[in-house]
Design a protein around this motif. Structure first.
Motif, PDB file in Angstrom:
ATOM      1  N   UNK A  64       0.749  -1.309   0.133  1.00 14.64           N
ATOM      2  CA  UNK A  64      -0.158   0.080  -0.176  1.00 14.64           C
ATOM      3  C   UNK A  64       1.027   0.993  -0.076  1.00 14.64           C
ATOM      4  N   UNK A  65       0.385   2.459  -0.859  1.00 12.70           N
ATOM      5  CA  UNK A  65       1.200   3.736  -0.613  1.00 12.70           C
ATOM      6  C   UNK A  65       1.210   4.221   0.828  1.00 12.70           C
ATOM      7  N   UNK A  66      -0.190   4.127   1.232  1.00  8.27           N
ATOM      8  CA  UNK A  66      -0.486   4.488   2.639  1.00  8.27           C
ATOM      9  C   UNK A  66      -1.140   3.635   3.265  1.00  8.27           C
ATOM     10  N   UNK A  67      -0.897   3.385   4.543  1.00  6.33           N
ATOM     11  CA  UNK A  67      -1.710   2.676   5.283  1.00  6.33           C
ATOM     12  C   UNK A  67      -1.773   2.772   6.819  1.00  6.33           C
ATOM     13  N   UNK A  68      -2.636   3.130   7.280  1.00  7.00           N
ATOM     14  CA  UNK A  68      -2.937   3.374   8.866  1.00  7.00           C
ATOM     15  C   UNK A  68      -3.662   2.338   9.527  1.00  7.00           C
ATOM     16  N   UNK A  69      -3.222   1.843  10.787  1.00  9.13           N
ATOM     17  CA  UNK A  69      -4.129   1.068  11.446  1.00  9.13           C
ATOM     18  C   UNK A  69      -4.308   1.543  12.834  1.00  9.13           C
ATOM     19  N   UNK A  70      -5.477   1.720  13.166  1.00  6.87           N
ATOM     20  CA  UNK A  70      -6.106   2.493  14.371  1.00  6.87           C
ATOM     21  C   UNK A  70      -7.004   1.455  15.250  1.00  6.87           C
ATOM     22  N   UNK A  71      -6.921   1.598  16.562  1.00  6.87           N
ATOM     23  CA  UNK A  71      -7.947   1.088  17.227  1.00  6.87           C
ATOM     24  C   UNK A  71      -9.136   1.979  17.503  1.00  6.87           C
ATOM     25  N   UNK A  72     -10.363   1.269  17.506  1.00  4.80           N
ATOM     26  CA  UNK A  72     -11.490   2.025  17.593  1.00  4.80           C
ATOM     27  C   UNK A  72     -12.349   0.949  18.433  1.00  4.80           C
ATOM     28  N   UNK A  73     -12.918   1.445  19.526  1.00  3.96           N
ATOM     29  CA  UNK A  73     -13.693   0.928  20.441  1.00  3.96           C
ATOM     30  C   UNK A  73     -14.944   0.309  19.798  1.00  3.96           C
ATOM     31  N   UNK A  74     -15.235  -0.641  20.320  1.00  2.05           N
ATOM     32  CA  UNK A  74     -16.457  -1.710  19.497  1.00  2.05           C
ATOM     33  C   UNK A  74     -17.864  -0.610  19.797  1.00  2.05           C
ATOM     34  N   UNK A  75     -17.945   0.062  20.622  1.00  2.00           N
ATOM     35  CA  UNK A  75     -19.101   0.844  20.761  1.00  2.00           C
ATOM     36  C   UNK A  75     -19.111   2.008  19.914  1.00  2.00           C
ATOM     37  N   UNK A  76     -17.916   2.419  19.101  1.00  2.00           N
ATOM     38  CA  UNK A  76     -18.013   3.353  18.065  1.00  2.00           C
ATOM     39  C   UNK A  76     -18.193   3.002  16.803  1.00  2.00           C
ATOM     40  N   UNK A  77     -18.234   1.705  16.666  1.00  3.22           N
ATOM     41  CA  UNK A  77     -18.151   0.957  15.378  1.00  3.22           C
ATOM     42  C   UNK A  77     -19.632  -0.075  15.333  1.00  3.22           C
TER      43      UNK A  77
END
Length: 123
Positions: A64-77
């Motif tokens: 990938x040219x750019x890739x970001x991996x982030x934590x997201x709380x289950x309640x917000x997704x």
């Protein structure tokens, strides 16, 4: 390491493979597993039994040219939470690319506007 982390890592790998197959070059990955995100961002040591899987993921990151991996709380997704539960219950047995199933359209809208669905825990 519990099977939830293994499942999350496999989901990251499969999602990256799908993105690659679709020609996506800029990717933003979210997971409700902080452990998974820390492994993928190389912030935590990976247990020996997950190193092959993590090696595969790290090789895919390079595509990938750019890739970001982030934590997201289950309640917000709520979409990911709904889909995970549906997969476990085997009530959603289709893969789609393009228009999402009708059952998740209200949840997608809620995610888009930033609505969170708090979980209540009995004490």
């Amino acid at each position: 390491m519990n099977s939830n982390v293994v499942a999350e890592l496999w989901a990251v790998k499969e999602g990256m493979q799908l993105a690659t197959n679709l020609g996506i070059t800029h990717l933003y990955v979210e997971s409700d597993s902080m452990v998974t995100i820390n492994f993928c961002n190389q912030l935590s040591d990976v247990p020996w039994h997950l190193r092959t899987l993590m090696s595969d993921i790290m090789q895919m990151v390079l595509q990938f040219s750019t890739i970001q991996l982030h934590h997201q709380y289950r309640q917000a997704n709520c979409v990911a939470d709904y889909l995970a539960k549906a997969a476990v219950a085997q009530t959603l047995n289709a893969q789609w690319i393009g228009s999402p199933p009708v059952c998740i359209k209200p949840l997608l809208y809620a995610d888009m506007v930033g609505r969170a669905f708090p979980r209540f825990v009995k004490l």
